[in-house]
Design a protein around this motif. Structure first.
Motif, PDB file in Angstrom:
ATOM      1  N   HIS A 252      12.348  10.292 -11.725  1.00  0.00           N
ATOM      2  CA  HIS A 252      11.466  11.673 -12.753  1.00  0.00           C
ATOM      3  C   HIS A 252      10.567  11.172 -12.986  1.00  0.00           C
ATOM      4  CE1 HIS A 252      16.066  12.360 -13.543  1.00  0.00           C
ATOM      5  NE2 HIS A 252      16.831  11.398 -13.712  1.00  0.00           N
ATOM      6  N   ARG A 253      10.365   9.676 -12.093  1.00  0.00           N
ATOM      7  CA  ARG A 253       8.295   9.928 -12.483  1.00  0.00           C
ATOM      8  C   ARG A 253       7.329  11.024 -11.578  1.00  0.00           C
ATOM      9  NH1 ARG A 253       7.482   4.194 -13.013  1.00  0.00           N
ATOM     10  NH2 ARG A 253       5.896   4.703 -13.144  1.00  0.00           N
ATOM     11  N   PRO A 254       6.362  11.599 -13.614  1.00  0.00           N
ATOM     12  CA  PRO A 254       5.555  12.163 -12.336  1.00  0.00           C
ATOM     13  C   PRO A 254       5.138  11.946 -10.781  1.00  0.00           C
ATOM     14  CG  PRO A 254       4.575  11.174 -14.287  1.00  0.00           C
ATOM     15  CD  PRO A 254       5.933  10.947 -14.103  1.00  0.00           C
ATOM     16  N   GLU A 255       4.672  10.332 -11.445  1.00  0.00           N
ATOM     17  CA  GLU A 255       3.955  10.292  -9.524  1.00  0.00           C
ATOM     18  C   GLU A 255       4.977   9.929  -8.185  1.00  0.00           C
ATOM     19  OE1 GLU A 255       4.718   8.231 -12.481  1.00  0.00           O
ATOM     20  OE2 GLU A 255       3.406   6.495 -12.910  1.00  0.00           O
ATOM     21  N   LEU A 256       5.470  10.446  -8.217  1.00  0.00           N
ATOM     22  CA  LEU A 256       6.332  10.809  -6.993  1.00  0.00           C
ATOM     23  C   LEU A 256       6.253  10.817  -5.789  1.00  0.00           C
ATOM     24  CD1 LEU A 256       9.708   9.847  -7.072  1.00  0.00           C
ATOM     25  CD2 LEU A 256       9.991  11.977  -6.534  1.00  0.00           C
ATOM     26  N   GLY A 257       5.590  12.140  -5.682  1.00  0.00           N
ATOM     27  CA  GLY A 257       5.829  12.475  -4.817  1.00  0.00           C
ATOM     28  C   GLY A 257       3.971  12.021  -4.037  1.00  0.00           C
ATOM     29  N   THR A 258       3.289  11.868  -5.072  1.00  0.00           N
ATOM     30  CA  THR A 258       2.380  10.918  -4.585  1.00  0.00           C
ATOM     31  C   THR A 258       2.488   9.605  -3.709  1.00  0.00           C
ATOM     32  OG1 THR A 258       0.974  10.263  -7.153  1.00  0.00           O
ATOM     33  CG2 THR A 258      -0.059  12.278  -5.787  1.00  0.00           C
ATOM     34  N   VAL A 259       3.322   8.408  -4.344  1.00  0.00           N
ATOM     35  CA  VAL A 259       3.645   7.776  -3.727  1.00  0.00           C
ATOM     36  C   VAL A 259       4.601   7.572  -2.515  1.00  0.00           C
ATOM     37  CG1 VAL A 259       4.934   5.591  -4.403  1.00  0.00           C
ATOM     38  CG2 VAL A 259       4.173   6.213  -6.359  1.00  0.00           C
ATOM     39  N   LEU A 260       5.310   8.954  -2.913  1.00  0.00           N
ATOM     40  CA  LEU A 260       5.549   8.492  -1.326  1.00  0.00           C
ATOM     41  C   LEU A 260       4.653   9.501  -0.012  1.00  0.00           C
ATOM     42  CD1 LEU A 260       9.540  10.316  -2.103  1.00  0.00           C
ATOM     43  CD2 LEU A 260       8.932   8.076  -0.932  1.00  0.00           C
ATOM     44  N   GLN A 261       3.902  10.128  -0.918  1.00  0.00           N
ATOM     45  CA  GLN A 261       3.299  10.420   0.939  1.00  0.00           C
ATOM     46  C   GLN A 261       1.586   8.649   0.968  1.00  0.00           C
ATOM     47  OE1 GLN A 261      -0.509  12.730  -1.075  1.00  0.00           O
ATOM     48  NE2 GLN A 261      -0.409  14.105   0.207  1.00  0.00           N
ATOM     49  N   ALA A 262       1.884   8.532   0.214  1.00  0.00           N
ATOM     50  CA  ALA A 262       1.209   7.407   0.053  1.00  0.00           C
ATOM     51  C   ALA A 262       2.134   6.683   0.849  1.00  0.00           C
ATOM     52  CB  ALA A 262       0.638   6.272  -1.332  1.00  0.00           C
ATOM     53  N   ALA A 263       3.410   6.519   1.205  1.00  0.00           N
ATOM     54  CA  ALA A 263       3.867   5.233   1.733  1.00  0.00           C
ATOM     55  C   ALA A 263       4.564   5.625   3.365  1.00  0.00           C
ATOM     56  CB  ALA A 263       5.305   4.945   0.717  1.00  0.00           C
ATOM     57  N   LEU A 264       4.367   7.111   2.823  1.00  0.00           N
ATOM     58  CA  LEU A 264       5.036   8.332   4.525  1.00  0.00           C
ATOM     59  C   LEU A 264       3.680   8.125   5.716  1.00  0.00           C
ATOM     60  CD1 LEU A 264       6.604  10.556   3.151  1.00  0.00           C
ATOM     61  CD2 LEU A 264       7.663   8.670   4.780  1.00  0.00           C
ATOM     62  N   ALA A 265       2.440   7.607   4.492  1.00  0.00           N
ATOM     63  CA  ALA A 265       1.050   7.552   5.538  1.00  0.00           C
ATOM     64  C   ALA A 265       0.701   6.264   6.151  1.00  0.00           C
ATOM     65  CB  ALA A 265      -0.284   8.140   4.596  1.00  0.00           C
ATOM     66  N   THR A 266       1.800   5.366   6.060  1.00  0.00           N
ATOM     67  CA  THR A 266       1.719   3.499   6.405  1.00  0.00           C
ATOM     68  C   THR A 266       3.171   3.777   7.619  1.00  0.00           C
ATOM     69  OG1 THR A 266       3.119   2.783   5.149  1.00  0.00           O
ATOM     70  CG2 THR A 266       1.392   3.156   3.988  1.00  0.00           C
ATOM     71  N   PRO A 267       2.885   3.240   8.447  1.00  0.00           N
ATOM     72  CA  PRO A 267       3.469   2.238   8.941  1.00  0.00           C
ATOM     73  C   PRO A 267       5.013   1.393   8.845  1.00  0.00           C
ATOM     74  CG  PRO A 267       1.758   0.807   9.449  1.00  0.00           C
ATOM     75  CD  PRO A 267       1.297   1.629   8.575  1.00  0.00           C
ATOM     76  N   THR A 268       5.163   1.603   7.438  1.00  0.00           N
ATOM     77  CA  THR A 268       6.270   1.408   6.788  1.00  0.00           C
ATOM     78  C   THR A 268       7.474   1.731   7.494  1.00  0.00           C
ATOM     79  OG1 THR A 268       7.441   0.358   5.061  1.00  0.00           O
ATOM     80  CG2 THR A 268       6.679   3.120   5.228  1.00  0.00           C
ATOM     81  N   ARG A 269       8.722   0.805   7.516  1.00  0.00           N
ATOM     82  CA  ARG A 269       9.624   0.804   8.406  1.00  0.00           C
ATOM     83  C   ARG A 269      10.638   1.956   8.123  1.00  0.00           C
ATOM     84  NH1 ARG A 269      15.234  -0.811   9.378  1.00  0.00           N
ATOM     85  NH2 ARG A 269      15.199  -1.471   6.843  1.00  0.00           N
ATOM     86  N   TRP A 270      10.847   1.901   6.965  1.00  0.00           N
ATOM     87  CA  TRP A 270      11.955   2.624   6.101  1.00  0.00           C
ATOM     88  C   TRP A 270      11.419   3.219   4.820  1.00  0.00           C
ATOM     89  CZ3 TRP A 270      15.384   2.469   1.637  1.00  0.00           C
ATOM     90  CH2 TRP A 270      16.606   3.252   2.216  1.00  0.00           C
ATOM     91  N   VAL A 271      11.951   4.629   3.843  1.00  0.00           N
ATOM     92  CA  VAL A 271      11.688   4.907   2.957  1.00  0.00           C
ATOM     93  C   VAL A 271      13.061   5.264   1.935  1.00  0.00           C
ATOM     94  CG1 VAL A 271       9.525   6.293   1.651  1.00  0.00           C
ATOM     95  CG2 VAL A 271       9.386   5.429   3.223  1.00  0.00           C
ATOM     96  N   GLY A 272      13.068   5.417   1.172  1.00  0.00           N
ATOM     97  CA  GLY A 272      14.037   5.867   0.431  1.00  0.00           C
ATOM     98  C   GLY A 272      13.883   6.009  -0.815  1.00  0.00           C
TER      99      GLY A 272
END
Length: 170
Positions: free
Chosen positions: A85-105
């Motif tokens: 529900h946080r307004p930063e949801l999109g930008t936080v996920l966009q930043a995580a997806l721009a990294t080589p992180t193994r898994w995002v949920g």
């Protein structure tokens, strides 16, 4: 021949399991994040809370790294967004997806559309990247409380890391 210790011997404390290189980033301070981070540390994860709101960043279990700026998780990291529900949801996920992180949920009720999809589309994130975001997360154990949600989430992450479906099928 494998050099991994026998699981039974590890369970009985006869040999030590070599430490795994893995990180859990819980995004947003929440009751679920507190349990996730506490239990993740017990499972051998390096536990990190990313909370961009400094006023909320004080609510983390002892020994957990707290970040108010986005970490750059590596390929050993699992990122779990604990509040959709946080307004930063999109930008936080966009930043995580721009990294080589193994898994995002993203935590959320599977019977409702995930708000992360529209948030990421509005930011111009490509569909294949949006599809990398897991929702729901964790094993279906009928979780209701923050502690149960954390256990289900971590059990799902461990199963995924080990190439297992979870549940009672072996």
């Amino acid at each position: 021949m494998t050099t991994e210790p026998d699981a039974c011997a590890v369970a009985h404390g006869e040999v030590e399991e070599p430490p795994a290189e893995r990180t859990l980033v819980a995004v947003f301070a929440s009751p679920v994040a507190r349990y996730l981070l506490r239990y993740a540390a017990d499972l051998g994860y390096r536990a990190v809370l990313f909370e961009p709101d400094e006023a909320r960043a004080t609510d983390a279990p002892e020994g957990v790294e707290v970040r108010t700026t986005a970490p750059a998780p590596g390929p050993d990291a699992d990122v779990v967004v604990t509040d959709h529900h946080r307004p930063e949801l999109g930008t936080v996920l966009q930043a995580a997806l721009a990294t080589p992180t193994r898994w995002v949920g993203v935590l959320g009720n599977p019977r409702h559309p995930g708000p992360h999809v529209e948030a990421l589309r509005a930011l111009g994130v490509a569909e294949p990247d949006i599809a990398r975001v897991h929702r729901p997360v964790g094993l279906n154990i009928g979780s209701r409380t923050p502690a149960e949600i954390a256990i289900a989430t971590l059990a799902g992450l461990v199963a995924d890391r080990n190439g297992r479906p979870g549940g009672f099928e072996f």
